[in-house]
Design a protein around this motif. Structure first.
Motif, PDB file in Angstrom:
ATOM      1  N   GLY A   5     -15.434  27.708 -39.479  1.00  0.00           N
ATOM      2  CA  GLY A   5     -15.431  26.555 -39.871  1.00  0.00           C
ATOM      3  C   GLY A   5     -16.448  26.498 -39.518  1.00  0.00           C
ATOM      4  N   GLN A   6     -17.750  25.827 -39.761  1.00  0.00           N
ATOM      5  CA  GLN A   6     -18.843  24.921 -39.119  1.00  0.00           C
ATOM      6  C   GLN A   6     -18.395  23.885 -39.371  1.00  0.00           C
ATOM      7  OE1 GLN A   6     -19.639  28.272 -41.136  1.00  0.00           O
ATOM      8  NE2 GLN A   6     -19.162  29.330 -38.856  1.00  0.00           N
ATOM      9  N   PHE A   7     -18.911  22.183 -38.359  1.00  0.00           N
ATOM     10  CA  PHE A   7     -18.533  21.011 -38.600  1.00  0.00           C
ATOM     11  C   PHE A   7     -20.000  20.664 -37.949  1.00  0.00           C
ATOM     12  CE2 PHE A   7     -14.409  22.626 -39.706  1.00  0.00           C
ATOM     13  CZ  PHE A   7     -13.827  22.102 -40.676  1.00  0.00           C
ATOM     14  N   ILE A   8     -20.372  20.035 -38.731  1.00  0.00           N
ATOM     15  CA  ILE A   8     -22.375  20.074 -38.196  1.00  0.00           C
ATOM     16  C   ILE A   8     -22.656  18.659 -38.462  1.00  0.00           C
ATOM     17  CG2 ILE A   8     -24.125  20.797 -37.526  1.00  0.00           C
ATOM     18  CD1 ILE A   8     -23.440  23.704 -38.819  1.00  0.00           C
ATOM     19  N   ASP A   9     -23.012  17.788 -37.631  1.00  0.00           N
ATOM     20  CA  ASP A   9     -23.782  16.501 -37.683  1.00  0.00           C
ATOM     21  C   ASP A   9     -22.591  14.873 -38.622  1.00  0.00           C
ATOM     22  OD1 ASP A   9     -26.320  17.035 -36.370  1.00  0.00           O
ATOM     23  OD2 ASP A   9     -26.744  18.346 -38.258  1.00  0.00           O
ATOM     24  N   ASN A  10     -21.286  15.538 -38.587  1.00  0.00           N
ATOM     25  CA  ASN A  10     -20.916  14.942 -39.456  1.00  0.00           C
ATOM     26  C   ASN A  10     -20.182  13.767 -37.990  1.00  0.00           C
ATOM     27  OD1 ASN A  10     -20.134  16.120 -42.004  1.00  0.00           O
ATOM     28  ND2 ASN A  10     -19.559  17.756 -39.641  1.00  0.00           N
ATOM     29  N   LYS A  11     -19.661  12.333 -39.110  1.00  0.00           N
ATOM     30  CA  LYS A  11     -19.077  10.831 -37.862  1.00  0.00           C
ATOM     31  C   LYS A  11     -17.891  11.505 -38.368  1.00  0.00           C
ATOM     32  CE  LYS A  11     -22.880   8.264 -38.346  1.00  0.00           C
ATOM     33  NZ  LYS A  11     -23.838   6.649 -39.038  1.00  0.00           N
ATOM     34  N   ILE A  12     -16.817  11.688 -37.079  1.00  0.00           N
ATOM     35  CA  ILE A  12     -15.121  11.933 -37.081  1.00  0.00           C
ATOM     36  C   ILE A  12     -14.956  10.338 -35.845  1.00  0.00           C
ATOM     37  CG2 ILE A  12     -13.232  13.182 -36.548  1.00  0.00           C
ATOM     38  CD1 ILE A  12     -15.897  15.595 -36.819  1.00  0.00           C
ATOM     39  N   HIS A  13     -13.940   9.454 -37.195  1.00  0.00           N
ATOM     40  CA  HIS A  13     -14.023   8.180 -36.597  1.00  0.00           C
ATOM     41  C   HIS A  13     -12.920   7.738 -37.077  1.00  0.00           C
ATOM     42  CE1 HIS A  13     -15.781   5.228 -39.856  1.00  0.00           C
ATOM     43  NE2 HIS A  13     -16.525   6.476 -39.579  1.00  0.00           N
ATOM     44  N   SER A  14     -12.209   6.849 -36.446  1.00  0.00           N
ATOM     45  CA  SER A  14     -11.165   5.780 -36.653  1.00  0.00           C
ATOM     46  C   SER A  14      -9.766   6.689 -37.003  1.00  0.00           C
ATOM     47  CB  SER A  14     -11.589   4.849 -37.612  1.00  0.00           C
ATOM     48  OG  SER A  14     -12.316   3.927 -37.124  1.00  0.00           O
ATOM     49  N   ASN A  15      -9.280   7.813 -37.025  1.00  0.00           N
ATOM     50  CA  ASN A  15      -8.702   8.179 -37.253  1.00  0.00           C
ATOM     51  C   ASN A  15      -6.926   8.094 -36.710  1.00  0.00           C
ATOM     52  OD1 ASN A  15      -9.933   9.876 -39.066  1.00  0.00           O
ATOM     53  ND2 ASN A  15     -10.724  10.405 -37.934  1.00  0.00           N
ATOM     54  N   ASN A  16      -5.624   8.278 -37.173  1.00  0.00           N
ATOM     55  CA  ASN A  16      -4.707   7.823 -36.685  1.00  0.00           C
ATOM     56  C   ASN A  16      -4.298   8.396 -35.249  1.00  0.00           C
ATOM     57  OD1 ASN A  16      -4.081   5.601 -37.466  1.00  0.00           O
ATOM     58  ND2 ASN A  16      -2.680   5.743 -39.105  1.00  0.00           N
ATOM     59  N   PHE A  17      -4.707  10.186 -35.620  1.00  0.00           N
ATOM     60  CA  PHE A  17      -3.932  11.098 -34.316  1.00  0.00           C
ATOM     61  C   PHE A  17      -6.325  11.947 -33.928  1.00  0.00           C
ATOM     62  CE2 PHE A  17      -0.334  12.215 -36.778  1.00  0.00           C
ATOM     63  CZ  PHE A  17       0.519  11.453 -35.777  1.00  0.00           C
ATOM     64  N   ALA A  18      -5.783  12.837 -33.480  1.00  0.00           N
ATOM     65  CA  ALA A  18      -7.065  13.194 -32.929  1.00  0.00           C
ATOM     66  C   ALA A  18      -7.667  13.325 -33.706  1.00  0.00           C
ATOM     67  CB  ALA A  18      -6.768  14.180 -32.267  1.00  0.00           C
ATOM     68  N   GLY A  19      -9.218  13.063 -33.835  1.00  0.00           N
ATOM     69  CA  GLY A  19     -10.324  13.720 -34.564  1.00  0.00           C
ATOM     70  C   GLY A  19     -10.474  14.730 -35.155  1.00  0.00           C
TER      71      GLY A  19
END
Length: 942
Positions: A528-542
């Motif tokens: 997978g390619q994960f590009i230019d995302n906002k990953i935040h405020s998750n209970n475990f690892a982003g």
């Protein structure tokens, strides 16, 4: 109407019958068109027949079929008027009938005429066209069908104006379609509700009527107007059978070309007898359809499904047909299709331009039924079809399968603006090479994943809202693909996005947040390619990466996680680059258990824990990152880990820059490590890294601290401008230092004490505030071929029962001397060059100065020091020889030893004021060794 002309060259405006009445001025005779034309008629035609003739259009004498339809023309009014704002038009001046037999217009004012036998029909026609009040005419027109209303609009300008009234068409429109707003149908499978202000048409209701006119209606038990040519059916199946009988043609109320009678409205002007906008001649003369109609491709059949619950109909569509809900208020909630056994709505091969929109689809299998329903769905799209599903509410009570299933090669639907929620299974399932575009959908509160993508399916999903699922948000597995853009994924019970078993999605510009576990979970050889995302405020690892997975994580913002930012474990890999990782509760990036990622060009900062944590045999290439302002160590390396760190900037941390402990290894090359509260690099407990070509500087403590059995090779580094020693070696540590430059320290160059060892070879040690090399407390290093020069204190000092081997070193131009040995010290000295040192201590003693004048809180000269029993000095006090002779003359004094110290008498800390020194200074105890470095509390936090 046949063309006619006025017999007079002048015209006059008739006075209104009411005071203040509205008037519409007639066009000037200089214009190219006449305002209205009379109809030649025989005297024996009745008034009612004349009225019908006047409104019938050019086909009144035609032969049997549907009347030819003139081309569309805009209404003459500039805006939308209410019925009571319409103006009445006055006739021109009256003239006698001409020889041609045509009826002339009435005079300026004439008496009211009743309809009786023998009345001139022309006068009746003129009365209907010019004298009948607007309100009455509107009331009459409100009872007409749409086709008759369009014919009336072609009579004259006044009728055109009134017949195009907005409210008139709104009432007619809502009686047929029920919508609260005009629904525009500009192209096949494209429908959009618009307000009157948003629409460019002069009359949005009429324009919408024209676009939708060719549809047929499913409206149980409805009785349409008499003479209406709009088809109505009681069931959807009956409507589809009718469409199939007609070969899928969408026109049911017009000619086979599918054009609407509303397109027949033309401007009422003199001579405007053209039947179409593209060709005026030949209309009604058997010329056939005009060129514009011949060129148009027939639209798919259009079926309006009105308000109601349709339960017993199994709908399998394999042709181009458009199904759309039709109701007032919330359309989709009012039109419900529900099944208990088979799929509610199925699109099969052949449905290339099919459409379903603005309705609710439900699949509610009977809980007591023994029938298997795992292959039945609310909506099913199979091989080789590309329908559009728009603004539908989709609900499934089945505990297996999915609410929507798209499967098979060539399955390429467009599913947009739909609500796929509260299902007891998967929301949307795309599999077996299927494709399609899925956008602006609401997918929430489903018992399983919001979306499954499997087996080489490759959908495009944009701007979907996927949230509060009781499982994962999006799950791609078993070689699933897909392009996911600008989706909002949050509050799902498991990961927001899961990739497994060879799946390789592309995820860009999404926001993945507030997950009850992690943000992105890639495992079991996922890609997978994960590009230019906002990953935040998750209970475990982003982001989680494990079990031989190898995704690309690029240009994302990963922040404010309740645990770490990126967690790579269980032989995970991956390319982690150009990300902004900050504000996470644990390490920004964690690498463990034989994982081997590439981590580069990231910013890892302001973490509530450390920056990068590599442990349990973790590996990885970590290069060109900026790691700064983290609460604990910038980089931790421990428990058999062997990462390679190159060209990183690691700075401004609140503890250590890079911390090796508990057998942490690896390479630290060409990094810039500076401005940490603790040491730039710490090595302890069996760790044995290679530290080469780095700049370690500006620390608020020491540069490098090796302690508690630490090892390591420090080679070709520049270690400078640290508040304490450039390198500390203590407590049985045994590193190797080669070809380093250790300079401009605010303390000593290298300090070795408490049993420290080590090999120091070919280093340049210069311009440090204390001794270039200080060896103390039972330490025993080896110094070979070093250059120790330009120090502000001694070159090499050996004290406190330490020893050393000094071979072939050059020690020169140091202020307090080249080699200073305390009492009882016997190093092994061979082949050293000690020259051009200033020996400032002996000069101060010879000049009778207190040695405190040449020392400071951090720079201590080595000489004889004493204690004074009379002044009650303690073991922590020392007095120089000149103060003993002068300030303590006649006191009970004792010689202690030859060692490094500063004079407490000169510092003003004793009861007697020093006679060789000026104002006393505030100080504490004399320190015989440099201040101990601050060790990291990282382990205490763990």
């Amino acid at each position: 109407m046949p063309s006619a002309s006025f017999s007079s060259s002048r015209s006059y405006v008739r006075r209104s019958r009411r005071k203040g009445g509205h008037r519409i001025p007639l066009p000037s005779r200089t214009q190219s068109t006449e305002p209205c034309e009379s109809v030649p008629c025989p005297n024996n035609v009745t008034g009612s027949a004349m009225a019908a003739t006047a409104c019938a259009g050019p086909s009144g004498s035609g032969g049997g079929g549907s009347p030819p339809v003139p081309a569309a023309a805009p209404a003459t009014t500039a805006g939308h008027h209410s019925p009571y704002d319409l103006r009445r038009k006055s006739p021109p001046a009256y003239h006698e009938p001409g020889p041609s037999g045509t009826c002339s217009l009435p005079a300026r004012k004439r008496p009211r005429t009743s309809l009786s036998q023998g009345v001139d029909v022309c006068n009746v026609s003129q009365y209907l066209q010019y004298e009948l009040p607007d309100e009455v005419l509107l009331c009459i027109l409100s009872h007409l069908t749409e086709r008759d209303l369009c014919r009336v609009a072609q009579v004259c300008k006044r009728f055109n104006t009134i017949a195009n009234d907005t409210e008139l068409w709104k009432s007619l429109y809502q009686s047929v379609f029920e919508y609260d707003m005009p629904l525009m149908h500009t192209a096949p499978c494209q429908f959009e509700f618009m307000t009157a202000d948003e629409c460019d048409a002069d009359n949005p209701w009429k324009e919408s009527f024209r676009q939708l006119y060719y549809g047929i209606h499913v409206r149980p038990n409805f009785r349409p107007k008499k003479d209406s040519r709009i088809k109505h059916f009681n069931t959807i199946r009956a409507a589809l059978e009718y469409v199939e009988e007609r070969g899928g043609c969408g026109s049911t109320a017009t000619s086979s070309s599918g054009s609407s009678p509303c397109a027949a409205t033309a401007t009422a002007s003199a001579g405007a007898g053209a039947a179409c906008a593209c060709a005026g001649a030949g209309a009604g003369a058997g010329a056939g359809p005009c060129a514009c109609r011949r060129a148009a491709q027939p639209a798919p059949a259009l079926v309006f499904v009105h308000q109601g619950l349709f339960q017993e109909e199994c709908l399998a569509i394999d042709t181009d047909v458009q199904l759309i809900g039709c109701a007032a208020g919330n359309v989709a909630e009012s039109v419900v299709l529900e099944r208990e056994a088979e799929s509610t709505l199925t699109f099969a091969e052949g449905a290339s331009r099919a459409y379903a929109g603005h309705m609710t689809l439900k699949f509610s299998p009977d809980a007591t039924s023994t029938m298997q329903h795992h292959k039945h769905y609310c909506l099913e799209v199979s091989d080789n079809c590309s329908p559009t599903v728009d603004h539908c509410i989709i609900r499934s009570a089945s505990v297996v399968g999915a609410a929507v299933c798209v499967s098979g090669a060539g399955a390429n639907p467009v599913i947009k603006h739909c609500d796929i929620s509260d299902c007891e299974n998967v929301g949307l399932y795309v599999t077996d090479y299927a494709q399609g575009a899925y956008q602006d959908n609401e997918i929430s509160r489903n018992a399983l994943a919001g979306i499954w993508v499997k087996n080489f399916a490759n959908p495009i999903m944009r701007r979907n809202h996927i949230h509060h699922g009781r499982d994962v948000g999006i799950f791609t597995f078993e070689n699933g693909l897909g392009y996911f853009e600008a989706n909002d994924i949050h509050n799902n019970r498991i990961a927001g996005f899961e990739v497994k078993a060879g799946a390789n999605p592309t995820v860009v510009h999404c926001e993945i947040h507030h997950g009850q576990t992690g943000g992105i979970y890639v495992h079991e050889s996922g890609l997978g390619q994960f590009i230019d995302n906002k990953i935040h405020s998750n209970n475990f690892a982003g982001v989680w990466i494990t079990s031989n997975s190898n995704p690309t994580i690029r240009r994302n913002e990963i922040y404010n996680g309740h645990q770490g930012g990126v967690y790579i474990f269980g032989e995970g890999r991956g390319l982690i680059e150009h990300n902004n990782i900050y504000g996470n509760a644990l390490a920004g990036i964690q690498i463990r258990t034989n994982s081997d990622p590439i981590v580069r060009h990231n910013k890892i900062h302001h973490g509530q824990h450390g920056g990068i944590y590599v442990h349990e045999k973790g590996q990885g290439l970590i290069e060109e990152n900026e790691v700064y302002a983290n609460t604990l160590a910038g980089v931790w390396i421990t428990t058999g880990s062997t990462p390679v760190l190159r060209r990183n900037r690691i700075h401004s941390g609140k503890q250590v820059g890079v911390y090796f402990y508990d057998n942490g290894h690896g390479k630290l090359e060409d990094n810039d490590i500076f401005n940490h509260l603790y040491s730039g690099v710490q090595i302890r407990t069996g760790s044995n890294p290679v530290i080469r070509g780095n700049k370690i500087w500006g620390g608020q403590n020491g540069g490098v601290l090796v302690y508690n059995g630490g090892l390591g090779l420090l080679e070709q580094n520049e270690i400078f401008d640290n508040a304490m020693a450039g390198v500390w070696i203590k407590t049985d540590s045994n590193p190797t230092l080669k070809r380093n430059k250790i300079f401009d320290g605010r303390d000593g160059g290298i300090c070795i004490f408490n049993g420290g060892k080590g090999v120091l070879e070919e280093n340049d040690i210069f311009r440090n505030a204390q001794a270039g090399v200080l060896i103390s407390t039972q330490s025993h290093p080896v110094l070979r071929r070093n250059r120790i020069f330009d120090g502000l204190a001694a070159g090499v000092e050996i004290t406190n029962n330490a020893t050393a081997t000094l071979e072939h070193n050059q020690i020169f131009n140091n202020r307090f001397g080249g080699l200073c040995l305390a009492s009882g010290v016997s190093p092994l000295i061979r082949g050293n060059k000690i020259f051009s040192n200033q020996d400032a201590v002996e000069k101060a003693v010879g000049g009778g100065q207190c040695l405190y004048k040449i020392s400071s809180y951090t720079s201590f000269p080595m000489h004889d020091f004493y204690r004074c029993q009379t002044c009650n000095t303690t073991d922590r006090n020392a007095i120089c020889v000149n103060c003993i002779k002068t300030c303590h003359q006649g006191h009970d004094v004792e010689f202690i030893r030859h060692d490094r110290f500063f004079c407490d008498c000169g510092a003003g800390t004793l009861s007697n004021q020093c006679q060789l020194q000026g104002e006393p200074t505030q100080d504490t105890d004399t320190l015989y060794d440099s201040a101990a470095p601050m060790e990291s509390h990282t382990l205490m936090v763990n």
